[in-house]
Design an enzyme around this catalytic site. Structure first.
Site, PDB file in Angstrom:
ATOM      1  N   ALA A  60       0.860  -1.180   0.000  1.00  0.00           N
ATOM      2  CA  ALA A  60       0.000   0.000   0.000  1.00  0.00           C
ATOM      3  C   ALA A  60       0.899   1.233   0.000  1.00  0.00           C
ATOM      4  O   ALA A  60       2.043   1.167   0.456  1.00  0.00           O
ATOM      5  CB  ALA A  60      -0.883  -0.005   1.248  1.00  0.00           C
TER       6      ALA A  60
ATOM      7  N   GLU B  29      -0.345  -9.535  -0.977  1.00  0.00           N
ATOM      8  CA  GLU B  29      -1.783  -9.829  -0.832  1.00  0.00           C
ATOM      9  C   GLU B  29      -2.492  -9.826  -2.188  1.00  0.00           C
ATOM     10  O   GLU B  29      -3.385 -10.637  -2.428  1.00  0.00           O
ATOM     11  CB  GLU B  29      -2.418  -8.806   0.125  1.00  0.00           C
ATOM     12  CG  GLU B  29      -1.927  -8.992   1.556  1.00  0.00           C
ATOM     13  CD  GLU B  29      -2.262  -7.812   2.454  1.00  0.00           C
ATOM     14  OE1 GLU B  29      -1.914  -6.660   2.090  1.00  0.00           O
ATOM     15  OE2 GLU B  29      -2.893  -8.021   3.507  1.00  0.00           O
TER      16      GLU B  29
ATOM     17  N   GLU C  77       4.086  -5.291   7.390  1.00  0.00           N
ATOM     18  CA  GLU C  77       3.209  -4.299   8.039  1.00  0.00           C
ATOM     19  C   GLU C  77       3.526  -4.036   9.499  1.00  0.00           C
ATOM     20  O   GLU C  77       3.385  -2.911   9.969  1.00  0.00           O
ATOM     21  CB  GLU C  77       1.735  -4.730   7.903  1.00  0.00           C
ATOM     22  CG  GLU C  77       1.161  -4.579   6.504  1.00  0.00           C
ATOM     23  CD  GLU C  77       1.407  -5.782   5.611  1.00  0.00           C
ATOM     24  OE1 GLU C  77       2.203  -6.674   5.995  1.00  0.00           O
ATOM     25  OE2 GLU C  77       0.798  -5.837   4.533  1.00  0.00           O
TER      26      GLU C  77
ATOM     27  N   GLY D 231       0.651  -5.189   0.554  1.00  0.00           N
ATOM     28  CA  GLY D 231      -0.471  -5.284  -0.385  1.00  0.00           C
ATOM     29  C   GLY D 231      -0.088  -5.948  -1.697  1.00  0.00           C
ATOM     30  O   GLY D 231      -0.951  -6.493  -2.393  1.00  0.00           O
TER      31      GLY D 231
HETATM   32  N1  COA Z   1       4.593   3.245  -0.519  1.00  0.00           N
HETATM   33  C1  COA Z   1       4.999   4.430  -1.004  1.00  0.00           C
HETATM   34  N2  COA Z   1       6.186   4.586  -1.619  1.00  0.00           N
HETATM   35  C2  COA Z   1       6.979   3.515  -1.735  1.00  0.00           C
HETATM   36  C3  COA Z   1       6.618   2.252  -1.225  1.00  0.00           C
HETATM   37  C4  COA Z   1       5.356   2.138  -0.605  1.00  0.00           C
HETATM   38  N3  COA Z   1       4.913   0.977  -0.126  1.00  0.00           N
HETATM   39  N4  COA Z   1       7.624   1.377  -1.476  1.00  0.00           N
HETATM   40  C5  COA Z   1       8.572   2.072  -2.107  1.00  0.00           C
HETATM   41  N5  COA Z   1       8.196   3.361  -2.266  1.00  0.00           N
HETATM   42  C6  COA Z   1       8.926   4.445  -2.922  1.00  0.00           C
HETATM   43  C7  COA Z   1      10.066   4.957  -2.054  1.00  0.00           C
HETATM   44  O1  COA Z   1       9.590   5.889  -1.096  1.00  0.00           O
HETATM   45  C8  COA Z   1      10.949   5.579  -3.088  1.00  0.00           C
HETATM   46  O2  COA Z   1      10.392   6.811  -3.478  1.00  0.00           O
HETATM   47  P1  COA Z   1      11.344   8.132  -3.641  1.00  0.00           P
HETATM   48  O3  COA Z   1      12.328   7.754  -4.720  1.00  0.00           O
HETATM   49  O4  COA Z   1      10.393   9.198  -4.037  1.00  0.00           O
HETATM   50  O5  COA Z   1      12.007   8.323  -2.311  1.00  0.00           O
HETATM   51  C9  COA Z   1      10.807   4.637  -4.277  1.00  0.00           C
HETATM   52  O6  COA Z   1       9.569   3.959  -4.085  1.00  0.00           O
HETATM   53  C10 COA Z   1      11.911   3.590  -4.380  1.00  0.00           C
HETATM   54  O7  COA Z   1      11.949   2.875  -3.153  1.00  0.00           O
HETATM   55  P2  COA Z   1      13.300   2.724  -2.269  1.00  0.00           P
HETATM   56  O8  COA Z   1      12.877   2.463  -0.855  1.00  0.00           O
HETATM   57  O9  COA Z   1      14.203   3.883  -2.508  1.00  0.00           O
HETATM   58  O10 COA Z   1      13.919   1.418  -2.920  1.00  0.00           O
HETATM   59  P3  COA Z   1      14.929   0.404  -2.224  1.00  0.00           P
HETATM   60  O11 COA Z   1      15.448  -0.467  -3.320  1.00  0.00           O
HETATM   61  O12 COA Z   1      15.918   1.102  -1.371  1.00  0.00           O
HETATM   62  O13 COA Z   1      14.012  -0.498  -1.253  1.00  0.00           O
HETATM   63  C11 COA Z   1      12.032  -1.762  -0.675  1.00  0.00           C
HETATM   64  C12 COA Z   1      13.015  -1.325  -1.804  1.00  0.00           C
HETATM   65  C13 COA Z   1      10.884  -2.482  -1.350  1.00  0.00           C
HETATM   66  C14 COA Z   1      12.771  -2.716   0.281  1.00  0.00           C
HETATM   67  C15 COA Z   1      11.551  -0.508   0.077  1.00  0.00           C
HETATM   68  O14 COA Z   1      11.058   0.423  -0.885  1.00  0.00           O
HETATM   69  C16 COA Z   1      10.437  -0.775   1.051  1.00  0.00           C
HETATM   70  O15 COA Z   1      10.688  -1.312   2.131  1.00  0.00           O
HETATM   71  N6  COA Z   1       9.185  -0.394   0.709  1.00  0.00           N
HETATM   72  C17 COA Z   1       8.059  -0.472   1.613  1.00  0.00           C
HETATM   73  C18 COA Z   1       7.577  -1.895   1.746  1.00  0.00           C
HETATM   74  C19 COA Z   1       6.437  -1.963   2.743  1.00  0.00           C
HETATM   75  O16 COA Z   1       6.590  -1.758   3.921  1.00  0.00           O
HETATM   76  N7  COA Z   1       5.254  -2.292   2.210  1.00  0.00           N
HETATM   77  C20 COA Z   1       4.084  -2.486   3.034  1.00  0.00           C
HETATM   78  C21 COA Z   1       3.257  -1.272   3.089  1.00  0.00           C
HETATM   79  S1  COA Z   1       1.802  -1.558   4.089  1.00  0.00           S
END
Ligand code: COA
Length: 268
Positions: A73, A122, A142, A119
């Protein structure tokens, strides 16, 4: 001959239909295809439409880019929540869209091309068939954010991989790599990223050649039956079996076999 139709456009989705197969790409690669409210709204419209379309027999869903299927999400939207009923609605909105997918009479094939987190995991779990690329990663992070999976993860992950492993993954937020996801039967196949879409298209094309009413009945028996007693499930199966013997496609399928030719199913 392939007949590619590019149709109504969606703000966050790419979409086309070709030879009875619809292909949806969640298209926010700069945000790792995170599920914003707009993505869910676009998905709700498109999935509702695809469920009814006679020219669509299978649907592929994937993420744009080479890094993520869907990274969850949209946390920037999620972070604004501060009211239990708004929070509940937020969860139920995603649940409703994913239930539309799971209850679809057309099979949804998730082609998981990278991170499938929160999500994203999911969404994949709501699809009927899941295949992934070797770089895919699965997880429910989460509890790192102070919430729980809200788009069906506590239910579907548990049904797919069992309570023991689902509890471990949800409580620790540990990610599974593609090989582990295959071992846990989250996916049925792992392929190199370069082959992911062609594999999904071959799978979809194979299913699209079958009798649509039989595919619909099989999905309903497998997915609805999973939460019933064996007696209820067997009754459901026999009801569908009986109904299918009255379909034109059943007579076409059996005649084609006996006449040693390819069946031409019409979905009636
Ligand atoms: N919601 C909003 N933005 C997200 C996102 C999410 N779930 N997941 C990634 N992004 C965005 C980042 O904020 C970043 O944006 P920016 O360039 O404007 O700062 C961009 O996507 C790239 O992500 P980044 O975190 O820089 O990539 P990474 O390779 O360092 O890490 C992940 C990849 C997937 C490990 C990391 O993005 C992450 O942990 N995301 C969230 C996962 C999560 O908790 N999902 C559950 C949500 S309920």
């Amino acid at each position: 001959m392939s007949t590619l139709q590019v149709e109504r456009t969606y703000e966050t989705l790419l979409f086309n239909v070709s030879d009875h197969v619809a292909e949806i790409t969640i298209n926010r690669p700069d945000k790792l295809n995170a599920l914003s409210a707009q993505v869910l709204e676009d998905l709700r419209h498109l999935v509702t439409d695809l469920r009814e379309r006679d020219d669509v027999r299978a649907v592929i869903i994937t993420g744009a880019g080479e890094k993520a299927f869907v990274a969850g999400a949209d946390i920037s939207e999620l972070s604004a929540l501060n009211d239990s009923s708004d929070g509940r609605n937020f969860a139920q909105n995603g649940q409703a869209v994913f239930s539309l997918i799971e209850s679809s009479p057309k099979p949804f094939i998730a082609a998981i091309n990278g991170f499938a987190l929160g999500g994203g995991c999911e969404l994949a779990l709501a699809c009927h068939i899941r295949i992934c690329s070797e770089n895919a990663k699965f997880g429910q992070p989460e509890v790192n954010l102070g919430i729980i999976p809200g788009y069906g993860g506590t239910q579907r992950l548990t049904r797919v991989i069992g309570r023991t492993h689902a509890t471990d993954l949800i409580l620790t937020t540990r990610m599974l790599n593609a090989k582990e996801a295959e071992e846990h039967e989250i996916v049925s196949r792992v392929v190199p990223l370069a082959d992911l879409l062609s594999t999904a298209r071959t799978l979809a094309a194979t299913i699209a050649e079958k009798a649509p009413l039989a595919i619909k009945a099989a999905l309903e028996c497998i997915f609805e039956g999973a939460d019933e007693s064996i007696e209820e499930g067997l009754n459901r199966e026999a009801d569908h079996f009986g109904q299918l013997t009255t379909s034109a496609d059943f007579h076409e399928g059996t005649a084609a076999f006996l006449e040693k030719r390819k069946a031409n199913f019409k979905g009636i």
